[in-house]
Design a protein around this motif. Structure first.
Motif, PDB file in Angstrom:
ATOM      1  N   THR A 393       0.833  -1.197   0.000  1.00 30.15           N
ATOM      2  CA  THR A 393       0.000   0.000   0.000  1.00 30.15           C
ATOM      3  C   THR A 393       0.872   1.253   0.000  1.00 30.15           C
ATOM      4  O   THR A 393       1.871   1.310   0.728  1.00 30.15           O
ATOM      5  CB  THR A 393      -0.907   0.023   1.249  1.00 30.15           C
ATOM      6  OG1 THR A 393      -1.702  -1.175   1.259  1.00 30.15           O
ATOM      7  CG2 THR A 393      -1.819   1.232   1.255  1.00 30.15           C
ATOM      8  N   ALA A 394       0.482   2.223  -0.790  1.00 25.96           N
ATOM      9  CA  ALA A 394       1.197   3.498  -0.803  1.00 25.96           C
ATOM     10  C   ALA A 394       0.972   4.219   0.518  1.00 25.96           C
ATOM     11  O   ALA A 394      -0.104   4.116   1.117  1.00 25.96           O
ATOM     12  CB  ALA A 394       0.727   4.360  -1.965  1.00 25.96           C
ATOM     13  N   ILE A 395       1.977   4.945   0.973  1.00 23.60           N
ATOM     14  CA  ILE A 395       1.849   5.673   2.234  1.00 23.60           C
ATOM     15  C   ILE A 395       0.671   6.644   2.179  1.00 23.60           C
ATOM     16  O   ILE A 395      -0.086   6.789   3.145  1.00 23.60           O
ATOM     17  CB  ILE A 395       3.153   6.452   2.537  1.00 23.60           C
ATOM     18  CG1 ILE A 395       4.343   5.491   2.638  1.00 23.60           C
ATOM     19  CG2 ILE A 395       3.014   7.272   3.809  1.00 23.60           C
ATOM     20  CD1 ILE A 395       4.277   4.513   3.750  1.00 23.60           C
ATOM     21  N   SER A 396       0.484   7.272   1.045  1.00 24.34           N
ATOM     22  CA  SER A 396      -0.589   8.266   0.900  1.00 24.34           C
ATOM     23  C   SER A 396      -1.976   7.641   0.973  1.00 24.34           C
ATOM     24  O   SER A 396      -2.962   8.325   1.251  1.00 24.34           O
ATOM     25  CB  SER A 396      -0.435   9.017  -0.425  1.00 24.34           C
ATOM     26  OG  SER A 396      -0.463   8.104  -1.523  1.00 24.34           O
ATOM     27  N   SER A 397      -2.066   6.310   0.750  1.00 28.06           N
ATOM     28  CA  SER A 397      -3.367   5.637   0.757  1.00 28.06           C
ATOM     29  C   SER A 397      -3.654   4.922   2.071  1.00 28.06           C
ATOM     30  O   SER A 397      -4.776   4.459   2.293  1.00 28.06           O
ATOM     31  CB  SER A 397      -3.434   4.608  -0.389  1.00 28.06           C
ATOM     32  OG  SER A 397      -3.214   5.235  -1.641  1.00 28.06           O
ATOM     33  N   PHE A 398      -2.673   4.849   2.930  1.00 31.41           N
ATOM     34  CA  PHE A 398      -2.831   4.103   4.177  1.00 31.41           C
ATOM     35  C   PHE A 398      -3.651   4.927   5.173  1.00 31.41           C
ATOM     36  O   PHE A 398      -3.471   6.138   5.295  1.00 31.41           O
ATOM     37  CB  PHE A 398      -1.460   3.773   4.767  1.00 31.41           C
ATOM     38  CG  PHE A 398      -1.507   2.852   5.945  1.00 31.41           C
ATOM     39  CD1 PHE A 398      -1.806   1.511   5.789  1.00 31.41           C
ATOM     40  CD2 PHE A 398      -1.252   3.330   7.226  1.00 31.41           C
ATOM     41  CE1 PHE A 398      -1.848   0.650   6.886  1.00 31.41           C
ATOM     42  CE2 PHE A 398      -1.290   2.489   8.322  1.00 31.41           C
ATOM     43  CZ  PHE A 398      -1.587   1.140   8.148  1.00 31.41           C
ATOM     44  N   THR A 399      -4.558   4.261   5.913  1.00 31.12           N
ATOM     45  CA  THR A 399      -5.469   5.007   6.797  1.00 31.12           C
ATOM     46  C   THR A 399      -5.462   4.520   8.250  1.00 31.12           C
ATOM     47  O   THR A 399      -6.253   4.989   9.061  1.00 31.12           O
ATOM     48  CB  THR A 399      -6.913   4.903   6.269  1.00 31.12           C
ATOM     49  OG1 THR A 399      -7.288   3.515   6.204  1.00 31.12           O
ATOM     50  CG2 THR A 399      -7.035   5.531   4.892  1.00 31.12           C
ATOM     51  N   HIS A 400      -4.573   3.590   8.586  1.00 32.56           N
ATOM     52  CA  HIS A 400      -4.626   2.996   9.919  1.00 32.56           C
ATOM     53  C   HIS A 400      -3.520   3.491  10.845  1.00 32.56           C
ATOM     54  O   HIS A 400      -3.071   2.756  11.726  1.00 32.56           O
ATOM     55  CB  HIS A 400      -4.559   1.472   9.813  1.00 32.56           C
ATOM     56  CG  HIS A 400      -5.665   0.870   9.018  1.00 32.56           C
ATOM     57  ND1 HIS A 400      -6.991   1.064   9.334  1.00 32.56           N
ATOM     58  CD2 HIS A 400      -5.647   0.091   7.905  1.00 32.56           C
ATOM     59  CE1 HIS A 400      -7.747   0.410   8.461  1.00 32.56           C
ATOM     60  NE2 HIS A 400      -6.954  -0.173   7.577  1.00 32.56           N
ATOM     61  N   TRP A 401      -3.088   4.721  10.664  1.00 35.20           N
ATOM     62  CA  TRP A 401      -2.029   5.262  11.508  1.00 35.20           C
ATOM     63  C   TRP A 401      -2.458   5.289  12.972  1.00 35.20           C
ATOM     64  O   TRP A 401      -3.639   5.468  13.286  1.00 35.20           O
ATOM     65  CB  TRP A 401      -1.661   6.676  11.057  1.00 35.20           C
ATOM     66  CG  TRP A 401      -1.253   6.774   9.619  1.00 35.20           C
ATOM     67  CD1 TRP A 401      -1.968   7.325   8.598  1.00 35.20           C
ATOM     68  CD2 TRP A 401      -0.045   6.285   9.030  1.00 35.20           C
ATOM     69  NE1 TRP A 401      -1.291   7.218   7.411  1.00 35.20           N
ATOM     70  CE2 TRP A 401      -0.094   6.580   7.644  1.00 35.20           C
ATOM     71  CE3 TRP A 401       1.075   5.620   9.533  1.00 35.20           C
ATOM     72  CZ2 TRP A 401       0.929   6.245   6.762  1.00 35.20           C
ATOM     73  CZ3 TRP A 401       2.099   5.284   8.659  1.00 35.20           C
ATOM     74  CH2 TRP A 401       2.016   5.595   7.292  1.00 35.20           C
ATOM     75  N   ASP A 402      -1.492   5.123  13.874  1.00 36.04           N
ATOM     76  CA  ASP A 402      -1.786   5.159  15.305  1.00 36.04           C
ATOM     77  C   ASP A 402      -1.921   6.583  15.830  1.00 36.04           C
ATOM     78  O   ASP A 402      -2.453   6.787  16.929  1.00 36.04           O
ATOM     79  CB  ASP A 402      -0.668   4.456  16.087  1.00 36.04           C
ATOM     80  CG  ASP A 402      -0.585   2.973  15.757  1.00 36.04           C
ATOM     81  OD1 ASP A 402      -1.631   2.383  15.447  1.00 36.04           O
ATOM     82  OD2 ASP A 402       0.529   2.412  15.812  1.00 36.04           O
ATOM     83  N   ASN A 403      -1.405   7.549  15.081  1.00 32.48           N
ATOM     84  CA  ASN A 403      -1.419   8.944  15.524  1.00 32.48           C
ATOM     85  C   ASN A 403      -2.007   9.833  14.431  1.00 32.48           C
ATOM     86  O   ASN A 403      -2.252   9.386  13.310  1.00 32.48           O
ATOM     87  CB  ASN A 403       0.002   9.399  15.871  1.00 32.48           C
ATOM     88  CG  ASN A 403       0.604   8.573  17.002  1.00 32.48           C
ATOM     89  OD1 ASN A 403       0.359   8.833  18.167  1.00 32.48           O
ATOM     90  ND2 ASN A 403       1.411   7.571  16.645  1.00 32.48           N
ATOM     91  N   SER A 404      -2.201  11.105  14.767  1.00 28.01           N
ATOM     92  CA  SER A 404      -2.853  12.023  13.825  1.00 28.01           C
ATOM     93  C   SER A 404      -1.857  12.983  13.178  1.00 28.01           C
ATOM     94  O   SER A 404      -2.197  14.106  12.853  1.00 28.01           O
ATOM     95  CB  SER A 404      -3.942  12.821  14.556  1.00 28.01           C
ATOM     96  OG  SER A 404      -3.412  13.484  15.697  1.00 28.01           O
ATOM     97  N   TYR A 405      -0.608  12.538  12.982  1.00 28.31           N
ATOM     98  CA  TYR A 405       0.398  13.370  12.331  1.00 28.31           C
ATOM     99  C   TYR A 405       0.222  13.315  10.816  1.00 28.31           C
ATOM    100  O   TYR A 405      -0.653  12.625  10.280  1.00 28.31           O
ATOM    101  CB  TYR A 405       1.800  12.897  12.711  1.00 28.31           C
ATOM    102  CG  TYR A 405       2.079  12.889  14.187  1.00 28.31           C
ATOM    103  CD1 TYR A 405       1.897  14.028  14.968  1.00 28.31           C
ATOM    104  CD2 TYR A 405       2.527  11.725  14.822  1.00 28.31           C
ATOM    105  CE1 TYR A 405       2.150  14.019  16.328  1.00 28.31           C
ATOM    106  CE2 TYR A 405       2.784  11.704  16.181  1.00 28.31           C
ATOM    107  CZ  TYR A 405       2.592  12.852  16.934  1.00 28.31           C
ATOM    108  OH  TYR A 405       2.849  12.842  18.269  1.00 28.31           O
ATOM    109  N   SER A 406       1.110  14.015  10.123  1.00 24.30           N
ATOM    110  CA  SER A 406       1.150  13.941   8.660  1.00 24.30           C
ATOM    111  C   SER A 406       2.231  12.938   8.264  1.00 24.30           C
ATOM    112  O   SER A 406       3.340  12.965   8.812  1.00 24.30           O
ATOM    113  CB  SER A 406       1.471  15.312   8.063  1.00 24.30           C
ATOM    114  OG  SER A 406       0.452  16.242   8.361  1.00 24.30           O
TER     115      SER A 406
END
Length: 719
Positions: A393-406
């Motif tokens: 998966t491309a980083i720009s398409s990933f949605t399961h981050w643990d934090n709300s950073y960029s």
């Protein structure tokens, strides 16, 4: 006349008796209750019993020391009890004997079993198995008899048909080597503290192994071993280093056995000791060395080992005290460094490692640096099984981050792989990880991190190389780090392929001194030249280890905007399961609203008075979803807002992300961490709460199928 003679005889007898009694120097030869006449020892380690003493003193309860010669074995065909000379085997190397017992005698040339005592090696007490391994006549058949030993055990009237010893927990060999419990070894001084201890009794413990250079024909250099050695040696358990291939094939190697982080922060004195044996080295002082460093430092410093062995046998000797005065007040690591050359390939065995001294504390510390404030942990949603990727998966398409950073990347992407580590190379459970492809320059960037007010940081993370073949070597420091434009290169950590699996994750840690801002950027990068095999990044942790400046100015520093623990329940019978609208024991004057009136205030048990908020489950099919809105606080002018709370679930292994959080109606990321045990409160911390937030909402929806308890809600910030 007969009467006269009888009277005279009695008179003479009385005179003789009284004169004899007057020669007894009381009370020295008068035995007390339980004393046994004729004992030559007192059963202590310094003055042990003989076999004759054992036979006289045996009562089934006395634990004592006995010194004697091992002179015979019990024939393997003997059933339970020795009944004749045909049941025992005397000689220098008895064969066809049992491994669970032998005979001891006071005379090294004894050949009559009736003058012996039996030693039963089948004890279950601590130390018994070590004594059995070292002394049994089957596994130690090459060690000739008679053999002088001093044994500590229980004196019994009958074992194998003879008075003897059972539950033998300690043995002292003729050369002074102690096996088993250690007996009455001197205890540390009154002010002594054991800061660290590892015997290697069953495995390598919490040590890690790092091969710098390993010959292709050697599968492993450091390994745990239990071994019954040659004549004159001692059966033992230890860590062993050897790069031996054959007598005619010798290659250079280098391998480190590295300790966990040891806490000496409250030590005032400390020294390191260990026992070691070695053989076949060219120069042990150069090939077998000890190194020490502060846990967060990059460079190791060699320390001096005061005592080495003869290099001619396998007898363990004490290293002597290695002074750690330069490291008191710090968290440290130490390492055993082994090298071989094309001329000499030695073997090094190490056991009973200790750090002792004066002060407080001690013990290994968590791999994560506890001296710093945790800013964030990023595992890319891997703690929730549903988030594990099935495709690149491309980083720009990933949605399961643990934090709300960029999050952004160049060339790198995110994918899943089994989380294999040096301690578990067969793990199958997958984790998401950032992939830096081989022979390409790539970077992964996390921005928008608020670390204002701090000047020193620790970045901990796991990194894996795709190195596979045993002829391939990679260095994990090829993954560089940059924080706010300051680049650092991690400590060198070479990994060698094992020919079985690639992608073994190793723990890494770097220290960076740079000014933090409220919009900081952390970058991981590789270049195509150094990154030959491809690298994977996982489990990033950022700690603020030091704040900027000295004494903060008035108005600076972290302040608590509110802390709500829901008070104390005064009357369980009347107040348990009280609706939020009716609760009167809040800790604050905030406005707390249950939007659907399904939650309540309760305590975990009748014996508890500490109230908490209950968010009911939707398991029964009835919709009990709700939102708990908290308002009435003022966060204007505050930065670095952090929301923390305690959360417990009615079922273990449940993600804390089930209970969602909103700030002024916008959902913020809850770290994806698993609540492992049911009904146990776990702390949750959310950083980067938006500045100026006026309302915080806890959301319980259809994902809540087991019920949650919420407590100790706190909002902090810097003004």
């Amino acid at each position: 006349m007969k009467k006269i003679l009888n009277a005279l005889f009695l008179t003479l007898l009385a005179v003789f008796t009284f004169s004899s009694c007057s020669d007894v120097p009381a009370p020295y030869d008068i035995l007390g209750e339980g004393d046994v006449p004729g004992l030559t020892g007192d059963g202590s380690k310094d003055n042990p019993y003989t076999v004759s003493d054992l036979k006289a003193k045996a009562d089934g309860t006395t634990v004592a020391w006995v010194q004697a010669y091992i002179v015979a074995g019990i024939k393997s065909s003997t059933d339970m009890s020795i009944s004749s000379e045909n049941d025992v085997v005397f000689g220098t190397q008895p064969t066809d004997v049992k491994a669970t017992a032998f005979l001891i005698a006071d005379d090294r040339g004894e050949s009559d079993y009736k003058n012996c005592s039996a030693v039963n090696l089948s004890g279950k007490t601590a130390g018994c198995s070590e004594v059995k391994a070292a002394l049994n006549l089957v596994d130690n058949a090459t060690t000739p008899l008679p053999r002088l030993v001093t044994l500590k055990g229980t004196l019994v009237k009958n074992t194998w048909g003879l008075p003897g010893l059972k539950e033998v927990t300690t043995a002292i060999l003729e050369d002074g080597t102690i096996i088993g419990e250690g007996g009455d070894e001197p205890t540390p001084p009154v002010d002594g503290v054991t800061f660290f201890e590892e015997s290697f009794a069953s495995d390598k413990g919490t040590f890690t192994i790092e091969d710098k250079t390993r010959p292709t024909k050697v599968s492993e250099i450091w390994k745990w071993e239990s071994y019954t050695p040659e004549t004159g040696g001692t059966a033992s358990k230890y860590m062993k280093a050897s790069a031996y291939i054959s007598a005619t094939e010798k290659e250079a190697s280098e391998s480190w056995l590295i300790s966990p982080v040891v806490n000496l922060t409250k030590a005032t004195k400390a020294s390191l000791t260990f026992e070691h044996a070695h053989k076949f080295c060219g120069d042990p002082a150069k090939e077998l060395t000890i190194w020490v460093k502060e846990s967060t430092a990059s460079d190791w410093t060699q320390a001096t080992i005061p005592t080495y062995g003869t290099n001619q046998d396998w007898k363990f000797v004490s290293s002597g005290n290695i002074d750690l005065a330069s490291y008191v007040g710090k968290n440290i690591q130490f390492a055993f460094k082994y090298i071989s050359t094309t001329s000499n390939v030695g073997t090094w065995e190490v056991k009973n490692v200790k750090i002792v001294g004066e002060g407080e504390g001690g013990g290994p510390v968590d791999p994560d640096p506890t001296e710093g404030k945790l800013i964030f942990t990023e595992k890319y949603g891997s703690d929730v099984d549903a988030n594990i990727l099935t495709a690149t998966t491309a980083i720009s398409s990933f949605t399961h981050w643990d934090n709300s950073y960029s999050y952004s990347a160049t060339t790198a992407d995110i994918r899943a792989i089994a989380h294999r580590t040096p301690d578990n190379t067969t793990e199958t459970k997958k984790v998401n990880n950032i992939w830096f492809p081989a022979s390409k320059s790539a970077e992964f960037v996390i921005s928008g991190i608020n670390i204002a007010g701090h000047t020193k940081f620790i970045v901990a993370y796991e990194v894996a190389s795709n190195v596979y073949a045993t002829t391939e070597t990679d260095n994990l420091n090829n993954l560089k780090l940059t924080l706010n434009e300051k680049e650092v290169t991690p400590t060198s950590k070479e990994v060698v392929g094992n020919g079985k699996a690639s992608g073994i994750f190793h723990e890494m840690q770097v220290e960076i001194s740079v000014a933090g801002t409220d919009n900081s950027t952390l970058k991981f990068s590789t270049n195509g030249t150094d990154n030959k095999f491809g690298l994977r990044l996982y489990n990033i942790r950022l700690y603020a280890a030091e704040s900027g400046g000295t004494d903060p100015e008035p108005g600076e520093g972290t302040e608590v905007l509110f802390a709500e623990g829901f008070g104390v329940m005064a009357d369980y019978a009347k107040e348990n399961k009280t609706a939020i609208a009716n609760w009167t024991h809040f800790d604050t004057q905030l406005t707390i609203v249950d939007t659907k009136a399904t939650a309540d205030i309760r305590v975990p048990a009748k014996t508890s008075t500490d109230a908490c908020l209950w968010l009911p489950s939707n398991f029964s099919g009835t919709d009990k979803s709700t939102e708990i809105e908290i308002s009435g606080f003022n966060s204007t002018g505050y930065t670095s807002l952090t929301l923390s709370y305690d959360l417990a679930c009615g079922k273990g292994n449940t993600s804390q992300t089930v209970i969602k959080v909103k700030c002024d109606g916008t959902e913020v990321a809850v770290p994806a961490v698993t609540l492992e045990k049911a009904n146990v409160f776990y702390p949750v911390s959310i950083t980067n709460i938006p500045t100026g937030t006026k309302k915080i909402t806890f959301v319980s929806d259809s994902e809540n199928t087991m019920g949650f308890r919420l407590d100790n809600i706190k909002l902090e910030g810097i003004k």
